[in-house]
Design a protein around this motif. Structure first.
Motif, PDB file in Angstrom:
ATOM      1  N   CYS A  35       0.842  -1.197   0.000  1.00 29.32           N
ATOM      2  CA  CYS A  35       0.000   0.000   0.000  1.00 29.32           C
ATOM      3  C   CYS A  35       0.882   1.254   0.000  1.00 29.32           C
ATOM      4  O   CYS A  35       1.820   1.353   0.802  1.00 29.32           O
ATOM      5  CB  CYS A  35      -0.900  -0.017   1.228  1.00 29.32           C
ATOM      6  SG  CYS A  35      -2.001   1.404   1.329  1.00 29.32           S
ATOM      7  N   HIS A  81       0.233   4.044   1.169  1.00 32.65           N
ATOM      8  CA  HIS A  81       0.055   4.855   2.381  1.00 32.65           C
ATOM      9  C   HIS A  81       1.166   4.573   3.382  1.00 32.65           C
ATOM     10  O   HIS A  81       2.046   5.393   3.580  1.00 32.65           O
ATOM     11  CB  HIS A  81      -1.335   4.600   2.991  1.00 32.65           C
ATOM     12  CG  HIS A  81      -1.568   5.355   4.259  1.00 32.65           C
ATOM     13  ND1 HIS A  81      -2.229   4.802   5.326  1.00 32.65           N
ATOM     14  CD2 HIS A  81      -1.207   6.608   4.637  1.00 32.65           C
ATOM     15  CE1 HIS A  81      -2.273   5.699   6.305  1.00 32.65           C
ATOM     16  NE2 HIS A  81      -1.672   6.801   5.907  1.00 32.65           N
ATOM     17  N   GLN A  82       1.161   3.381   3.985  1.00 36.33           N
ATOM     18  CA  GLN A  82       2.204   3.046   4.960  1.00 36.33           C
ATOM     19  C   GLN A  82       2.764   1.651   4.744  1.00 36.33           C
ATOM     20  O   GLN A  82       3.304   1.042   5.658  1.00 36.33           O
ATOM     21  CB  GLN A  82       1.668   3.186   6.386  1.00 36.33           C
ATOM     22  CG  GLN A  82       1.422   4.638   6.782  1.00 36.33           C
ATOM     23  CD  GLN A  82       0.994   4.796   8.227  1.00 36.33           C
ATOM     24  OE1 GLN A  82       0.770   3.828   8.952  1.00 36.33           O
ATOM     25  NE2 GLN A  82       0.859   6.041   8.646  1.00 36.33           N
ATOM     26  N   CYS A 121      -7.430  -1.510   1.513  1.00 34.74           N
ATOM     27  CA  CYS A 121      -6.302  -1.932   2.342  1.00 34.74           C
ATOM     28  C   CYS A 121      -6.795  -2.242   3.755  1.00 34.74           C
ATOM     29  O   CYS A 121      -7.557  -1.464   4.346  1.00 34.74           O
ATOM     30  CB  CYS A 121      -5.232  -0.839   2.366  1.00 34.74           C
ATOM     31  SG  CYS A 121      -3.792  -1.294   3.365  1.00 34.74           S
ATOM     32  N   HIS A 127      -5.691   0.695   6.984  1.00 38.23           N
ATOM     33  CA  HIS A 127      -6.392   1.944   7.297  1.00 38.23           C
ATOM     34  C   HIS A 127      -7.547   2.233   6.343  1.00 38.23           C
ATOM     35  O   HIS A 127      -8.113   3.317   6.371  1.00 38.23           O
ATOM     36  CB  HIS A 127      -5.422   3.139   7.270  1.00 38.23           C
ATOM     37  CG  HIS A 127      -4.187   2.925   8.074  1.00 38.23           C
ATOM     38  ND1 HIS A 127      -2.985   2.566   7.502  1.00 38.23           N
ATOM     39  CD2 HIS A 127      -3.988   2.971   9.416  1.00 38.23           C
ATOM     40  CE1 HIS A 127      -2.064   2.411   8.454  1.00 38.23           C
ATOM     41  NE2 HIS A 127      -2.651   2.643   9.624  1.00 38.23           N
ATOM     42  N   TRP A 147      -7.747   2.582   2.961  1.00 40.50           N
ATOM     43  CA  TRP A 147      -7.623   3.299   1.687  1.00 40.50           C
ATOM     44  C   TRP A 147      -8.077   2.383   0.554  1.00 40.50           C
ATOM     45  O   TRP A 147      -7.813   1.178   0.582  1.00 40.50           O
ATOM     46  CB  TRP A 147      -6.189   3.751   1.450  1.00 40.50           C
ATOM     47  CG  TRP A 147      -5.762   4.901   2.306  1.00 40.50           C
ATOM     48  CD1 TRP A 147      -6.269   5.260   3.528  1.00 40.50           C
ATOM     49  CD2 TRP A 147      -4.742   5.842   2.007  1.00 40.50           C
ATOM     50  NE1 TRP A 147      -5.613   6.360   4.006  1.00 40.50           N
ATOM     51  CE2 TRP A 147      -4.662   6.749   3.095  1.00 40.50           C
ATOM     52  CE3 TRP A 147      -3.870   6.012   0.942  1.00 40.50           C
ATOM     53  CZ2 TRP A 147      -3.760   7.794   3.125  1.00 40.50           C
ATOM     54  CZ3 TRP A 147      -2.968   7.058   0.974  1.00 40.50           C
ATOM     55  CH2 TRP A 147      -2.927   7.951   2.054  1.00 40.50           C
TER      56      TRP A 147
HETATM   57  S1  FES Z   1      -1.157   1.134   4.877  1.00 41.77           S
HETATM   58 FE1  FES Z   1      -2.806   0.878   3.535  1.00 41.77          FE
HETATM   59  S2  FES Z   1      -4.260   2.314   4.151  1.00 41.77           S
HETATM   60 FE2  FES Z   1      -2.598   2.619   5.465  1.00 41.77          FE
END
Ligand code: FES
Length: 141
Positions: free
Chosen positions: A42, A44-45, A77, A80, A82
């Motif tokens: 992902c 994001h993180q 995901c 979180h 997303w």
């Molecule tokens: S790591 Fe995927 S939404 Fe945060």
């Protein structure tokens, strides 16, 4: 470079297969008979995106006019929440800037796949047939 990842009937509609290809974790999905491949990371993180839930798209072009479409094409995901379009890797959170890497997937007949590997030396050969079709993911080197 193209990689044979499975027989076509190994990944049934609604199922996925997560595997290592060229040092990357990649999820290969069958959505209603169409195959897609996304990087299992992902943006994001760094969560394992391809382990997430597949939903459809909820839209409301006007108040009270709620529509559901594209069942199984939006990947969420698990870390979180997303959401990403499984066809393009585009994020629904920030579609202008964020996307996960999507790879080209094809389904090729077994006889084409079996003939793919060629080398400079020729040994005694035997006729080989590969039946059925195979899912092939194209991952740039
Ligand atoms: S790591 Fe995927 S939404 Fe945060």
């Amino acid at each position: 470079m193209k990689h044979v990842v499975a027989r076509a009937d190994e990944i049934k509609p609604g199922e996925r297969k997560i595997l290592e290809i060229a040092g990357r974790s990649i999820g290969v999905f069958n959505v209603g008979g169409e195959y897609f491949a996304l990087r299992n990371r992902c943006p994001h993180q760094g969560g394992p995106l391809c382990e997430g839930v597949l939903w459809g798209l909820w839209e409301a072009p006007a108040p009270g006019d709620i529509r559901y479409s594209r069942k199984g094409e939006i990947l969420t995901c698990g870390w979180h929440g997303w959401e990403f379009d499984i066809r393009t890797g585009q994020s629904w959170c920030d579609p202008e800037k964020l996307r996960v890497r999507a790879y080209e997937v094809s389904v090729e007949p077994g006889d084409v796949v079996a003939g793919r590997v060629k080398g400079p030396y020729v040994a005694e050969t035997y006729e080989v047939s590969a039946e059925g079709e195979y899912v092939v993911v194209d991952v740039p080197a």
